[in-house]
Design an enzyme around this catalytic site. Structure first.
Site, PDB file in Angstrom:
ATOM      1  N   SER A 171       0.851  -1.244   0.094  1.00  0.00           N
ATOM      2  CA  SER A 171       0.001  -0.044  -0.137  1.00  0.00           C
ATOM      3  C   SER A 171       0.802   1.463  -0.199  1.00  0.00           C
ATOM      4  O   SER A 171       0.490   2.486  -0.304  1.00  0.00           O
ATOM      5  CB  SER A 171      -1.076   0.135   1.169  1.00  0.00           C
ATOM      6  OG  SER A 171      -1.774  -0.985   1.146  1.00  0.00           O
ATOM      7  N   GLY A 210      -4.168  -2.123  -1.031  1.00  0.00           N
ATOM      8  CA  GLY A 210      -3.157  -1.734  -2.205  1.00  0.00           C
ATOM      9  C   GLY A 210      -2.945  -0.448  -2.294  1.00  0.00           C
ATOM     10  O   GLY A 210      -3.421   0.552  -1.624  1.00  0.00           O
ATOM     11  N   GLY A 229      -2.187   3.550  -4.541  1.00  0.00           N
ATOM     12  CA  GLY A 229      -2.874   4.417  -5.497  1.00  0.00           C
ATOM     13  C   GLY A 229      -4.338   5.057  -5.443  1.00  0.00           C
ATOM     14  O   GLY A 229      -4.971   4.692  -4.177  1.00  0.00           O
ATOM     15  N   CYS A 264      -9.257  -1.704   3.454  1.00  0.00           N
ATOM     16  CA  CYS A 264      -8.601  -0.851   2.660  1.00  0.00           C
ATOM     17  C   CYS A 264      -8.967  -0.222   1.311  1.00  0.00           C
ATOM     18  O   CYS A 264      -9.972   0.060   1.138  1.00  0.00           O
ATOM     19  CB  CYS A 264      -6.907  -1.104   2.953  1.00  0.00           C
ATOM     20  SG  CYS A 264      -6.120   0.726   3.245  1.00  0.00           S
ATOM     21  N   LEU A 265      -8.058  -0.678   0.445  1.00  0.00           N
ATOM     22  CA  LEU A 265      -8.420  -0.175  -1.062  1.00  0.00           C
ATOM     23  C   LEU A 265      -9.678  -1.073  -1.438  1.00  0.00           C
ATOM     24  O   LEU A 265     -10.380  -0.656  -2.340  1.00  0.00           O
ATOM     25  CB  LEU A 265      -7.188  -0.404  -2.043  1.00  0.00           C
ATOM     26  CG  LEU A 265      -7.272  -0.244  -3.337  1.00  0.00           C
ATOM     27  CD1 LEU A 265      -7.776   1.160  -3.765  1.00  0.00           C
ATOM     28  CD2 LEU A 265      -6.153  -0.624  -4.005  1.00  0.00           C
ATOM     29  N   GLN A 284     -12.660   0.638  -0.523  1.00  0.00           N
ATOM     30  CA  GLN A 284     -13.054   1.778  -1.519  1.00  0.00           C
ATOM     31  C   GLN A 284     -13.574   1.303  -2.897  1.00  0.00           C
ATOM     32  O   GLN A 284     -14.485   1.843  -3.340  1.00  0.00           O
ATOM     33  CB  GLN A 284     -11.533   2.523  -1.715  1.00  0.00           C
ATOM     34  CG  GLN A 284     -11.141   3.181  -0.465  1.00  0.00           C
ATOM     35  CD  GLN A 284      -9.677   3.808  -0.642  1.00  0.00           C
ATOM     36  OE1 GLN A 284      -8.959   3.354  -1.498  1.00  0.00           O
ATOM     37  NE2 GLN A 284      -9.066   4.134   0.544  1.00  0.00           N
ATOM     38  N   ASN A 328      -3.768   2.621   7.050  1.00  0.00           N
ATOM     39  CA  ASN A 328      -2.569   3.171   5.880  1.00  0.00           C
ATOM     40  C   ASN A 328      -3.299   3.592   4.716  1.00  0.00           C
ATOM     41  O   ASN A 328      -3.371   2.729   3.937  1.00  0.00           O
ATOM     42  CB  ASN A 328      -1.437   2.196   5.572  1.00  0.00           C
ATOM     43  CG  ASN A 328      -0.670   2.620   4.427  1.00  0.00           C
ATOM     44  OD1 ASN A 328      -0.638   3.688   4.131  1.00  0.00           O
ATOM     45  ND2 ASN A 328      -0.171   1.476   3.839  1.00  0.00           N
ATOM     46  N   GLY A 360      -4.669   7.137   1.992  1.00  0.00           N
ATOM     47  CA  GLY A 360      -4.545   8.368   1.613  1.00  0.00           C
ATOM     48  C   GLY A 360      -5.984   9.005   0.828  1.00  0.00           C
ATOM     49  O   GLY A 360      -6.103  10.062   0.572  1.00  0.00           O
ATOM     50  N   PHE A 361      -6.506   7.769   0.740  1.00  0.00           N
ATOM     51  CA  PHE A 361      -8.137   8.217  -0.025  1.00  0.00           C
ATOM     52  C   PHE A 361      -9.081   7.713   1.009  1.00  0.00           C
ATOM     53  O   PHE A 361      -8.895   6.827   1.803  1.00  0.00           O
ATOM     54  CB  PHE A 361      -8.187   7.485  -1.374  1.00  0.00           C
ATOM     55  CG  PHE A 361      -7.360   7.987  -2.468  1.00  0.00           C
ATOM     56  CD1 PHE A 361      -7.868   9.013  -3.140  1.00  0.00           C
ATOM     57  CD2 PHE A 361      -6.035   7.544  -2.699  1.00  0.00           C
ATOM     58  CE1 PHE A 361      -6.613   9.483  -4.174  1.00  0.00           C
ATOM     59  CE2 PHE A 361      -5.043   8.049  -3.339  1.00  0.00           C
ATOM     60  CZ  PHE A 361      -5.667   9.146  -4.421  1.00  0.00           C
ATOM     61  N   HIS A 403      -6.970  -1.854   8.963  1.00  0.00           N
ATOM     62  CA  HIS A 403      -6.260  -3.138   8.466  1.00  0.00           C
ATOM     63  C   HIS A 403      -6.499  -4.140   9.829  1.00  0.00           C
ATOM     64  O   HIS A 403      -5.645  -4.329  10.901  1.00  0.00           O
ATOM     65  CB  HIS A 403      -4.629  -3.155   8.284  1.00  0.00           C
ATOM     66  CG  HIS A 403      -4.478  -2.600   7.082  1.00  0.00           C
ATOM     67  ND1 HIS A 403      -4.111  -3.433   6.143  1.00  0.00           N
ATOM     68  CD2 HIS A 403      -4.340  -1.099   6.601  1.00  0.00           C
ATOM     69  CE1 HIS A 403      -3.789  -2.582   5.040  1.00  0.00           C
ATOM     70  NE2 HIS A 403      -3.849  -1.310   5.319  1.00  0.00           N
ATOM     71  N   GLU A 459      -5.723  -7.271  10.202  1.00  0.00           N
ATOM     72  CA  GLU A 459      -4.625  -8.158  10.047  1.00  0.00           C
ATOM     73  C   GLU A 459      -3.591  -7.713  11.091  1.00  0.00           C
ATOM     74  O   GLU A 459      -2.777  -8.249  11.583  1.00  0.00           O
ATOM     75  CB  GLU A 459      -4.188  -8.614   8.636  1.00  0.00           C
ATOM     76  CG  GLU A 459      -3.162  -7.691   8.084  1.00  0.00           C
ATOM     77  CD  GLU A 459      -3.911  -6.283   7.456  1.00  0.00           C
ATOM     78  OE1 GLU A 459      -2.953  -5.636   6.939  1.00  0.00           O
ATOM     79  OE2 GLU A 459      -5.222  -6.490   7.512  1.00  0.00           O
TER      80      GLU A 459
END
Length: 367
Positions: free
Chosen positions: A48, A226, A228, A254-255, A258, A296, A298-299, A341, A343
């Site tokens: 990530s 992940g 981006g 996380c990603l 989203q 972790n 940023g979006f 997260h 985990e």
């Protein structure tokens, strides 16, 4: 450790001077900070973080060395490191190498002996931005040109750079549960959590077709974390929509959270400076209990859009610091996701129950 000079230049023109750490060279990326006190190697190897220059708020980095067992992927994923004390001598008997040797082998450029408190305050005030580290070039005009050519994280698709190239399996083939993992940049400890719960796992490249995934005959579907911008990942959104149509238990982290939100029409946005650390408080709105989480990202998922789509999405978790959306459930489906997260490697184990929740849903569906 090298006493060679190094320089950090931010996109807004701010300059910090320090000492070279790791490989001598030049690197660019989006600058961000992590507040974790332990687990630096797990953080360095978390996919990530691909494309990001990491500022560690903990003063000492490297004091317990490095070991292969602490990695979360096959290589270091951060674009560069910014720290206060880059400690080459280490004291942990399980360690296999110093952080300097590890960074040189992995080709990681860093800078130490800078005021990380000032840098973090600057990011908190000004927001995430691109930056450049160099221990070989000190011409500011030239560094500014290189920095101007670096792509912005907003609109950047990165999962295709960190995903597995070929599908692979983990666990016992005759295990009671089969989980298909869409690898957008998964951490190894996520996969370990599935194995610990009697799952046979097959990890698929990010751009795998739904036909390939369903040929595995999975009982549950998982979308990983992940790097981006999720807004630049229409291919993953289409896969998530196809997964929802399969109507199997589905889980995203996380990603993956989203992407699941985008699959039901909820857009994402670039956060001011993101959440990164292992001490973020989150409230479970279903149980009323709070948990300390590892984060972790940023979006984020748009809270305004969710308010307009409450007939489709239920908010299950909220961040207690800034009230951002930390978890959702898709109404009428066995599909849920969290922004953080569970985990937790590194980090607390408060949210590990989410893996049990997913496996319980698989077990109940099979009955």
């Amino acid at each position: 450790m090298s006493q060679q000079r190094a320089i950090l230049l931010l996109a807004d023109g701010t300059v910090y001077e320090g000492k070279a750490a790791g490989k001598i060279g030049t690197t660019t990326g989006e600058i961000c900070f992590n507040t974790g006190m332990t687990g630096y190697q797990e953080i360095f190897t978390d996919p990530s973080y691909y494309g990001q220059l990491l500022v560690t708020t903990n003063a000492h980095i490297g004091n317990y060395g490095t070991a292969d067992k602490d990695t979360e992927s096959d290589s270091v994923k951060i674009a560069g490191l910014i720290c206060k004390n880059f400690t080459v001598p280490y004291s942990r008997h399980q360690a296999e190498a110093s952080i300097q040797d590890y960074f040189e082998e992995e080709g990681v450029v860093g800078i130490s002996d800078v005021d990380t408190r000032a840098i973090v305050r600057h990011i908190r005030n000004k927001g995430a931005m691109n930056a450049i580290i160099s221990s070989e070039n000190f011409d500011l005009d030239d560094l500014k040109k290189q920095l101007a050519a670096a792509p912005d994280m907003d609109g950047l698709e990165l999962s295709s750079y960190v995903t597995t190239k070929e599908a692979y399996t983990m666990g016992e083939e005759n295990a009671p549960h089969r989980v298909a993992v869409l690898d957008l940049g998964t951490k190894r400890n996520i996969l370990r959590n599935f194995l610990q719960r009697d799952c046979y796992v097959k990890v698929f490249p990010a751009k795998s077709s739904m036909e390939e995934i369903m040929a595995f005959q999975p009982d549950g579907l998982f979308i990983s974390n992940g790097p981006g911008d999720p807004g630049a990942m229409d291919y993953a959104v289409k896969t998530a929509q196809a997964m929802l149509e399969e109507d199997k238990p589905m889980f995203g982290i996380c990603l993956g959270h989203q992407i699941l939100a985008r699959a039901v029409g909820i857009p994402t946005y670039k956060m001011h400076h993101g959440h990164r650390g292992i001490n973020h408080p989150v409230k479970n709105l279903i149980t009323g209990k709070s948990e300390i989480t590892s984060q972790n990202h940023g979006f984020g998922v748009s809270p305004e859009a969710i308010e307009q789509n409450l007939d489709v999405v239920e908010v299950t978790h909220r961040n207690l610091n800034d009230d951002t959306i930390e978890g959702i459930r898709i109404k009428g489906k066995d599909a849920f996701s969290v922004q953080y997260h569970p985990e937790a490697s590194p980090g607390p184990h408060d949210a590990a129950y989410l893996f049990d929740q997913f496996v319980d849903a698989i077990r109940a569906r099979k009955k």
